[in-house]
Design a protein around this motif. Structure first.
Motif, mmCIF file in Angstrom:
data_model
loop_
_atom_site.group_PDB
_atom_site.id
_atom_site.type_symbol
_atom_site.label_atom_id
_atom_site.label_comp_id
_atom_site.label_asym_id
_atom_site.label_seq_id
_atom_site.Cartn_x
_atom_site.Cartn_y
_atom_site.Cartn_z
ATOM 1 N N MET A 1 12.958 11.487 11.181
ATOM 2 C CA MET A 1 11.981 11.691 10.476
ATOM 3 C C MET A 1 10.856 10.946 10.167
ATOM 4 S SD MET A 1 11.844 13.356 6.224
ATOM 5 C CE MET A 1 13.095 11.914 5.509
ATOM 6 N N LYS A 2 9.619 11.216 10.214
ATOM 7 C CA LYS A 2 8.898 10.141 10.094
ATOM 8 C C LYS A 2 8.179 9.947 8.992
ATOM 9 C CE LYS A 2 4.327 8.882 12.125
ATOM 10 N NZ LYS A 2 3.912 8.648 13.017
ATOM 11 N N ILE A 3 8.377 9.525 7.884
ATOM 12 C CA ILE A 3 7.636 8.715 6.647
ATOM 13 C C ILE A 3 6.741 7.808 6.394
ATOM 14 C CG2 ILE A 3 8.620 7.457 4.223
ATOM 15 C CD1 ILE A 3 11.527 8.260 5.560
ATOM 16 N N ALA A 4 6.051 8.239 5.285
ATOM 17 C CA ALA A 4 3.924 7.541 5.055
ATOM 18 C C ALA A 4 4.956 6.768 3.183
ATOM 19 C CB ALA A 4 3.032 8.227 5.014
ATOM 20 N N ILE A 5 4.735 5.931 3.366
ATOM 21 C CA ILE A 5 5.305 5.096 2.008
ATOM 22 C C ILE A 5 3.915 4.902 1.134
ATOM 23 C CG2 ILE A 5 5.557 3.541 0.752
ATOM 24 C CD1 ILE A 5 8.308 3.585 2.615
ATOM 25 N N LEU A 6 3.092 4.486 -0.041
ATOM 26 C CA LEU A 6 1.890 5.094 -0.187
ATOM 27 C C LEU A 6 2.594 3.558 -0.920
ATOM 28 C CD1 LEU A 6 0.325 8.616 -0.029
ATOM 29 C CD2 LEU A 6 0.083 6.484 1.240
ATOM 30 N N ASN A 7 1.893 2.358 -0.998
ATOM 31 C CA ASN A 7 2.407 1.165 -1.668
ATOM 32 C C ASN A 7 1.037 1.289 -2.560
ATOM 33 O OD1 ASN A 7 3.228 -0.652 -3.245
ATOM 34 N ND2 ASN A 7 3.566 -1.947 -2.524
ATOM 35 N N GLY A 8 1.230 1.555 -4.554
ATOM 36 C CA GLY A 8 -0.237 1.269 -4.904
ATOM 37 C C GLY A 8 -0.355 0.364 -5.489
ATOM 38 N N SER A 9 0.739 -0.712 -4.710
ATOM 39 C CA SER A 9 0.276 -2.094 -6.376
ATOM 40 C C SER A 9 -0.022 -3.140 -5.286
ATOM 41 C CB SER A 9 1.984 -2.871 -5.729
ATOM 42 O OG SER A 9 1.800 -4.238 -7.188
ATOM 43 N N PRO A 10 -0.786 -3.388 -6.191
ATOM 44 C CA PRO A 10 -2.026 -4.888 -5.611
ATOM 45 C C PRO A 10 -1.389 -5.658 -5.330
ATOM 46 C CG PRO A 10 -2.896 -4.293 -7.422
ATOM 47 C CD PRO A 10 -1.987 -3.612 -7.335
ATOM 48 N N ARG A 11 0.058 -5.730 -5.710
ATOM 49 C CA ARG A 11 0.427 -7.624 -5.708
ATOM 50 C C ARG A 11 1.977 -6.975 -4.887
ATOM 51 N NH1 ARG A 11 3.072 -8.465 -11.935
ATOM 52 N NH2 ARG A 11 3.851 -9.900 -11.338
ATOM 53 N N THR A 12 2.870 -8.587 -5.248
ATOM 54 C CA THR A 12 3.953 -8.844 -3.675
ATOM 55 C C THR A 12 4.916 -8.663 -4.363
ATOM 56 O OG1 THR A 12 3.141 -11.099 -3.740
ATOM 57 C CG2 THR A 12 2.074 -9.783 -2.278
ATOM 58 N N LYS A 13 5.701 -7.993 -5.802
ATOM 59 C CA LYS A 13 6.587 -8.250 -5.976
ATOM 60 C C LYS A 13 7.316 -7.255 -6.868
ATOM 61 C CE LYS A 13 8.659 -11.993 -8.735
ATOM 62 N NZ LYS A 13 8.240 -12.624 -9.253
ATOM 63 N N LEU A 79 6.815 12.051 2.408
ATOM 64 C CA LEU A 79 5.542 10.776 1.938
ATOM 65 C C LEU A 79 6.189 10.190 0.340
ATOM 66 C CD1 LEU A 79 1.907 13.223 1.286
ATOM 67 C CD2 LEU A 79 2.943 11.531 3.257
ATOM 68 N N VAL A 80 6.098 9.089 0.209
ATOM 69 C CA VAL A 80 6.737 8.782 -0.673
ATOM 70 C C VAL A 80 6.004 7.335 -1.718
ATOM 71 C CG1 VAL A 80 8.388 6.627 -1.356
ATOM 72 C CG2 VAL A 80 8.864 7.766 0.853
ATOM 73 N N PHE A 81 5.339 8.393 -3.099
ATOM 74 C CA PHE A 81 4.430 7.180 -3.911
ATOM 75 C C PHE A 81 5.310 6.493 -4.259
ATOM 76 C CE2 PHE A 81 2.959 11.487 -3.419
ATOM 77 C CZ PHE A 81 1.894 11.642 -3.014
ATOM 78 N N ALA A 82 4.784 4.644 -4.444
ATOM 79 C CA ALA A 82 5.110 4.137 -5.198
ATOM 80 C C ALA A 82 4.091 3.284 -5.720
ATOM 81 C CB ALA A 82 5.619 3.219 -3.745
ATOM 82 N N THR A 83 4.392 2.917 -7.314
ATOM 83 C CA THR A 83 3.513 2.515 -8.035
ATOM 84 C C THR A 83 4.232 1.887 -9.190
ATOM 85 O OG1 THR A 83 1.788 2.951 -9.851
ATOM 86 C CG2 THR A 83 3.393 4.746 -9.718
ATOM 87 N N PRO A 84 3.031 0.894 -9.447
ATOM 88 C CA PRO A 84 3.815 0.140 -10.958
ATOM 89 C C PRO A 84 3.590 0.543 -12.211
ATOM 90 C CG PRO A 84 1.626 -1.317 -9.654
ATOM 91 C CD PRO A 84 2.787 -0.316 -9.151
ATOM 92 N N VAL A 85 3.499 0.658 -13.390
ATOM 93 C CA VAL A 85 3.349 1.248 -14.406
ATOM 94 C C VAL A 85 1.763 1.073 -15.300
ATOM 95 C CG1 VAL A 85 3.662 2.250 -16.944
ATOM 96 C CG2 VAL A 85 5.259 2.401 -14.909
ATOM 97 N N TYR A 86 0.912 1.315 -14.944
ATOM 98 C CA TYR A 86 -0.647 0.477 -15.735
ATOM 99 C C TYR A 86 -0.760 2.084 -16.539
ATOM 100 C CZ TYR A 86 -1.339 -2.448 -11.720
ATOM 101 O OH TYR A 86 -0.715 -3.418 -10.768
ATOM 102 N N TYR A 87 -1.217 1.002 -17.417
ATOM 103 C CA TYR A 87 -1.259 1.949 -19.056
ATOM 104 C C TYR A 87 -0.796 3.443 -19.232
ATOM 105 C CZ TYR A 87 -4.533 -1.470 -21.317
ATOM 106 O OH TYR A 87 -5.001 -2.465 -21.361
ATOM 107 N N ARG A 88 0.498 3.142 -18.651
ATOM 108 C CA ARG A 88 1.686 4.270 -18.537
ATOM 109 C C ARG A 88 1.237 5.844 -17.582
ATOM 110 N NH1 ARG A 88 5.683 5.120 -23.233
ATOM 111 N NH2 ARG A 88 4.898 3.912 -24.308
ATOM 112 N N SER A 89 0.281 4.985 -16.105
ATOM 113 C CA SER A 89 0.724 5.750 -15.566
ATOM 114 C C SER A 89 0.468 5.244 -14.233
ATOM 115 C CB SER A 89 -1.339 5.818 -15.835
ATOM 116 O OG SER A 89 -1.941 7.070 -14.851
#
Length: 170
Positions: A1-13, A79-89
């Motif tokens: 399976m081919k997986i695309a991870i969308l890392n929405g964080s601008p940070r490296t941790k 598709l994998v969506f990855a994000t930190p929480v910014y103002y509950r979003s």
């Protein structure tokens, strides 16, 4: 399976640690993984101009980093969506990418999705869960699960191992 991870964080941790743990587990299970650091890309917001549907045959009139993202999304089985929480979003970076998926509606191949969320406090990700589930219904993807880390958990090797194990089950 081919997986695309969308890392929405601008940070490296934090979120990146979750993404890397997921990618390691998925690769160990034999999957091909592309990590797209959309939090660091130059992607403009959707103009709503309809060029993609009326003249562009599924391509956007804007020429930015999204031109590199869309082909990977079209080839992904998951598709994998990855994000930190910014103002509950989710981050603006990830939101813009989701909006710019409009030309294709969703990946042409993807049938599955997962969500990775990092936050400072427990429970702050709940509004993201509602948005995520609604998005999946809209674009027709099966939810394979949500994994969250908050506070000191974000640096816990034990918790990252759980994410690796989760990715191996897909």
């Amino acid at each position: 399976m081919k997986i695309a991870i969308l890392n929405g964080s601008p940070r490296t941790k934090n979120t990146a640690a979750m993404v890397n743990a997921f990618a390691e587990g998925a690769k160990e299970a034999g999957h091909e993984v592309d990590i797209l650091h959309v939090g660091k890309m130059q992607i403009k917001e959707c103009l709503g101009c309809e060029y993609c549907h009326k003249k562009g045959n599924g391509t956007c009139i804007q020429k930015d980093d999204m031109q590199n993202v869309l082909p990977m999304l079209n080839e992904a089985d998951m598709l994998v969506f990855a994000t930190p929480v910014y103002y509950r979003s989710i981050t603006t970076h990830l939101s813009v990418v989701i909006h710019r998926m409009y030309p294709i509606g969703k990946s042409k191949k993807a049938t599955k999705s997962a969500l990775l969320v990092s936050s400072l406090n427990p429970g702050t990700w709940k509004s993201i869960e509602f948005y995520y589930r609604d998005l999946l219904e809209l674009i027709g993807l099966e939810d394979c699960g949500i994994r969250t880390l908050y506070g000191e958990e974000r640096e816990s090797e034990e918790k990252l191992a759980e994410i690796r194990a989760f990715a191996k089950t897909l």
